[in-house]
Design an enzyme around this catalytic site. Sequence first.
Site, mmCIF file in Angstrom:
data_model
loop_
_atom_site.group_PDB
_atom_site.id
_atom_site.type_symbol
_atom_site.label_atom_id
_atom_site.label_comp_id
_atom_site.label_asym_id
_atom_site.label_seq_id
_atom_site.Cartn_x
_atom_site.Cartn_y
_atom_site.Cartn_z
ATOM 1 N N ARG A 72 0.840 -1.207 0.000
ATOM 2 C CA ARG A 72 0.000 0.000 0.000
ATOM 3 C C ARG A 72 0.867 1.247 0.000
ATOM 4 N NH1 ARG A 72 -3.128 -3.715 2.702
ATOM 5 N NH2 ARG A 72 -4.843 -4.342 1.364
ATOM 6 N N ASP B 156 -0.012 -6.816 -3.488
ATOM 7 C CA ASP B 156 -1.422 -6.490 -3.236
ATOM 8 C C ASP B 156 -1.873 -5.555 -4.351
ATOM 9 O OD1 ASP B 156 -3.978 -5.807 -1.883
ATOM 10 O OD2 ASP B 156 -3.002 -6.650 -0.123
ATOM 11 N N HIS C 227 -6.990 -9.770 -3.657
ATOM 12 C CA HIS C 227 -5.977 -8.718 -3.492
ATOM 13 C C HIS C 227 -4.920 -8.797 -4.600
ATOM 14 C CE1 HIS C 227 -7.129 -6.928 0.390
ATOM 15 N NE2 HIS C 227 -7.538 -8.126 0.719
ATOM 16 N N GLU D 190 -9.975 -12.501 1.748
ATOM 17 C CA GLU D 190 -10.884 -11.508 1.186
ATOM 18 C C GLU D 190 -11.047 -11.570 -0.337
ATOM 19 O OE1 GLU D 190 -10.849 -7.952 4.404
ATOM 20 O OE2 GLU D 190 -9.201 -7.853 2.990
ATOM 21 N N TRP E 64 -6.698 -14.198 11.673
ATOM 22 C CA TRP E 64 -6.706 -12.730 11.795
ATOM 23 C C TRP E 64 -8.073 -12.160 12.100
ATOM 24 C CZ3 TRP E 64 -9.259 -9.153 8.564
ATOM 25 C CH2 TRP E 64 -9.879 -9.692 7.434
ATOM 26 N N TYR F 111 -3.555 -5.693 15.422
ATOM 27 C CA TYR F 111 -3.499 -4.833 14.243
ATOM 28 C C TYR F 111 -2.935 -3.475 14.628
ATOM 29 C CZ TYR F 111 -5.319 -7.801 10.602
ATOM 30 O OH TYR F 111 -5.434 -8.778 9.653
ATOM 31 N N ASP G 88 -2.219 -1.008 12.660
ATOM 32 C CA ASP G 88 -2.644 0.158 11.877
ATOM 33 C C ASP G 88 -3.763 0.912 12.594
ATOM 34 O OD1 ASP G 88 -4.035 -2.241 11.329
ATOM 35 O OD2 ASP G 88 -4.881 -1.428 9.476
ATOM 36 N N TRP H 206 -0.757 -2.886 8.438
ATOM 37 C CA TRP H 206 -1.204 -2.554 7.083
ATOM 38 C C TRP H 206 -0.958 -1.071 6.851
ATOM 39 C CZ3 TRP H 206 -1.847 -6.833 4.571
ATOM 40 C CH2 TRP H 206 -2.257 -7.988 5.256
ATOM 41 N N GLU I 127 -2.170 1.242 4.388
ATOM 42 C CA GLU I 127 -2.999 2.121 3.545
ATOM 43 C C GLU I 127 -2.862 3.593 3.954
ATOM 44 O OE1 GLU I 127 -4.075 -0.706 4.870
ATOM 45 O OE2 GLU I 127 -5.547 -1.708 3.582
#
Length: 652
Positions: free
Chosen positions: A127, A156, A233, A292, A358, A383, A385, A432, A434
């Site tokens: 990301r 990704d 992804h 996902e 997760w 997590y 993030d 992560w 993003e």
Amino acid sequence: MQLLSFLLSLILAAGPGFLIPKPVSHEPAVGHYEPREDGKDIRIRLGDKTLQHLTGDLPAFAAEEAYMVTVSMRGIDIRALTQTGAVRARQTLDQLRLLSEDGTLECGTIVDWPRFAHRGFMMDLSRHFRNKDFILKQLDAMALLKMNVLHLHLTDDAGWRIQIDRYPRLTSLAAWREGDTWSQWQEKGNHYLEEGTPGAYGGYLTKDELREIVAYAAERKIEVIPEIEMPGHSAEVLRAYPGVACLGPDGNPVYTSDVCPGSEETFRLFQAVLDEVMEIFPSRRIHIGGDEAGKQSWRDCPRCKARMEAEGLSSVEQLQSYLVRRMEKYLISKGRRLLGWDEIMEGGLAPEATVLSWRGTEQGMEAIAMGHDVIFSPTGYMYLDYPQDDPLTEPEGFGSYQPLSQVYSFNPEAGLPAGGRAHLLGLQGNLWAEMIPTDEHYEYMMYPRLAAIAEIGWTPQEDRSYADFRERALAFCELLEEQGYHPFNLAGEVGERPESQQELVHLGRGALVTYRTPFHAKYAAAGDGALTDGRLGRWGFARGDWQGFESDMDVILDLGEIRPLHYVGATFLSSIGAWIALPERMEIALSSDGAHFTTAAVIRRPLREESSTMYIPYGAAVTADARYVRIRAFRADAPQHDWLFTDEIVVN
Ligand SMILES: [Zn+2]
């Protein structure tokens, strides 16, 4: 074991010290010793008898990393069974040396081994790209914490980050995008750009750089596990090589995030990629993603349909499982094991796969019960993030509130099925990226929360206490700053949402609530009474005290009798990254009989997305006598405005 009990009875519990992770035992002795700069006063004994006795009952992974360090006026003695143990001892000494104010070490003995085999950290390089030097720098900090796994999320939608010779378009196109930040990239329509295009954002690690990272980590006894995402992804792979995309009704590629499990080209490409990946990374496990996948394009794709028919598969979940099993077979044929996110369990888990749990710990518990190896990284604890302090003043982030105390409170063994311990490899934090464009911001999210993860992974549960850890974490943050890192300012931590810390007394408290639109079962908070229980939500939406609606909200409060009213309001939270937004309007209507309502106020809020996290009260003065209060909140017709979350309807 007798000798171990005897020695442990003599040894004091680890003192306040500044060691993270806290050692299993720590016996201070009188005096200080000044170590030599050249390290020639360190004597290392491998396969030492004393330690063999001490570690006789330990599982193999713990014995491998076990060590004993004795600092005396005569020098430093390290005893270990393996090289890895000796390196762990050196890492402890490094920490003591860095924390020492006068360059001397306190005399004493430390005997130590880890609680779990896998103490990991995942870096998202897709990301936002991070270069080799940044990764090496984080390996130094991980070594100081005796962490032993670095998981690199190399591919990704937002960019492919590893040189692959057989498929050069993966880096000449798929590693570069339009838009430096996540939101710019989304706004500009998720386009990839040819390498060298002015303004293109991205980058990738060359094979030489990755080999250097692997070697640097190996010196510190840290294993680097590569992740190549599939089948979801993977939008960037489709753009670089449309042959891996599903086909639409017109016979053209369909550009989603999912590769086509019906296409043989998908397997050719990913197996060739894995061949090159395995040349660089000697890790026992290779991560193939698996999370996902939308699977939508698979339902209509002629190749996917043909595959399902030929293989006797009855659902798209089974089609995903087909791909994962085939990849596992390939990895096993090369002497490796498959690791994947917990969605690889759907449609049937590949026989020897290791699961990275997760979405929660339930998935991992289920896999353990099936006899699979599991690593825990549940979102609610691991997590990194998620914001670690007051979300209104922290940098913009995804998800819920995840302070250091919350991370530290995770106990991977809680609820473990009988006999499951051998399959619980350990835990890891995931970061992560993003919302994390800069290196400084990345470190800010890592530290000191990574230290909490290291300690959970190393120190026995019964020896852990947050109050004690927090003191050591403060010292660790200072040390990191001295070393040029950018940790979160733990000393200035604000803490929990103030409004949530005491019960709110108001007229609506205890009122019966009729839900004309239901709250979502996953975000029920306290259920039917949640909106009138006087308890306001804490920071974050996912901690069980905010009620979530995946629709407009329409509720009626019954106050029990007609009363004079002066104010009605509710606070809504937004977390755009989690598709939770503020209502574009809220209507308040009042009634005496519960049948005929009169609108008392309408509160509107213009659609604004400049900040993803907000806690905004919607309220209005009213002047009326009423028994029933109806609140309707309406979502804006805009992207990511799927959910409404509120904690209490306040009536006065
Ligand atoms: Zn397909």
